[in-house]
Scaffold this motif. Structure first.
Motif, PDB file in Angstrom:
ATOM      1  N   ARG A 107       0.806  -1.225   0.000  1.00  0.00           N
ATOM      2  CA  ARG A 107       0.000   0.000   0.000  1.00  0.00           C
ATOM      3  C   ARG A 107       0.836   1.271   0.000  1.00  0.00           C
ATOM      4  O   ARG A 107       0.298   2.364  -0.073  1.00  0.00           O
ATOM      5  N   THR A 108       2.142   1.146   0.070  1.00  0.00           N
ATOM      6  CA  THR A 108       3.021   2.315   0.142  1.00  0.00           C
ATOM      7  C   THR A 108       3.022   3.055  -1.196  1.00  0.00           C
ATOM      8  O   THR A 108       3.190   2.441  -2.246  1.00  0.00           O
ATOM      9  N   THR A 109       2.842   4.359  -1.148  1.00  0.00           N
ATOM     10  CA  THR A 109       2.840   5.172  -2.368  1.00  0.00           C
ATOM     11  C   THR A 109       4.268   5.467  -2.803  1.00  0.00           C
ATOM     12  O   THR A 109       5.223   5.317  -2.038  1.00  0.00           O
ATOM     13  N   ASP A 110       4.402   5.924  -4.045  1.00  0.00           N
ATOM     14  CA  ASP A 110       5.724   6.312  -4.548  1.00  0.00           C
ATOM     15  C   ASP A 110       6.295   7.475  -3.744  1.00  0.00           C
ATOM     16  O   ASP A 110       7.503   7.551  -3.539  1.00  0.00           O
ATOM     17  N   CYS A 141       6.049   8.044  -0.573  1.00  0.00           N
ATOM     18  CA  CYS A 141       6.657   7.556   0.672  1.00  0.00           C
ATOM     19  C   CYS A 141       7.731   6.503   0.439  1.00  0.00           C
ATOM     20  O   CYS A 141       8.697   6.432   1.199  1.00  0.00           O
ATOM     21  N   ARG A 142       7.585   5.704  -0.608  1.00  0.00           N
ATOM     22  CA  ARG A 142       8.557   4.634  -0.866  1.00  0.00           C
ATOM     23  C   ARG A 142       9.967   5.188  -1.017  1.00  0.00           C
ATOM     24  O   ARG A 142      10.955   4.545  -0.644  1.00  0.00           O
ATOM     25  N   HIS A 187       0.415  12.785   1.969  1.00  0.00           N
ATOM     26  CA  HIS A 187      -0.727  12.584   1.071  1.00  0.00           C
ATOM     27  C   HIS A 187      -1.867  12.009   1.903  1.00  0.00           C
ATOM     28  O   HIS A 187      -1.683  11.687   3.084  1.00  0.00           O
ATOM     29  N   CYS A 195      -1.680   8.739   4.425  1.00  0.00           N
ATOM     30  CA  CYS A 195      -0.246   8.533   4.634  1.00  0.00           C
ATOM     31  C   CYS A 195      -0.011   7.870   5.988  1.00  0.00           C
ATOM     32  O   CYS A 195      -0.602   8.245   6.989  1.00  0.00           O
TER      33      CYS A 195
END
Length: 177
Positions: free
Chosen positions: A98-101, A103-104, A127, A130
């Motif tokens: 589920r991690t977004t770009d 945060c990744r 976001h 988050c």
């Protein structure tokens, strides 16, 4: 009081009394140690049906809850760090499917000195929904040999990332309020 003032925002609702009621419920929920399930009980009341956001909008209220709770917790952390300044800050990312770009890019530990200007614009949440948080590093033995690079960092989503302690806009009343 400053945290309570902006611990809650919700788009799509222009009724000031309704925002205040939901705000009170969210603060009470956090103070009582309740979770999302308890907060979602609000969506089953006639209060939200007035604006067409009853049962069918559970996904929306989950986003409101998670984003606002994370904002309040990280604002509290930053206020605490002003009282007891750490040597550095680290972004702590939950790295899963589920991690977004956004945060990744910080996964695996992103550490910069506490007084780095980077922290004026990069305090989570970054976001909606988050899960990234910030932690203070006080022990010199925990500092990295070199600081994480700021090159090619994707910025937080619009309206996110500002440090609530150093930025003025976090405390200003929104037009919707």
């Amino acid at each position: 009081d400053r945290l309570k003032f902006r611990a809650f925002t919700a788009s799509r609702i222009s009724d000031g009394a309704l925002i205040k009621r939901i705000n009170r419920e969210l603060i009470k929920n956090i103070e009582d140690g309740d979770g999302l399930k308890d907060f979602l009980k609000l969506t089953k009341t006639d209060v939200l049906s007035k604006v067409g956001m009853e049962n069918a909008a559970g996904w929306y209220w989950e986003t409101v809850y998670r984003t606002n709770a994370q904002t309040a917790y990280n604002a509290g952390r930053m206020m605490g760090y002003e009282e007891d300044r750490p040597l550095a800050l680290e972004l702590v990312v939950i790295d899963d499917a589920r991690t977004t770009d956004i945060c990744r890019q910080y996964a695996g530990g992103f550490v910069r000195p506490y007084d780095d200007p980077f922290w004026k614009t990069h305090i989570p949440p970054f976001h909606f929904n988050c899960r990234t948080t910030v932690r203070g590093i006080y022990d010199e033995s925990e500092l990295p040999e070199s600081w994480s690079s700021k090159a090619e960092i994707e910025n937080p989503a619009k309206g996110f990332g500002e440090n609530p302690v150093t930025g003025d806009s976090w405390w200003k009343e929104l037009e919707s309020q």
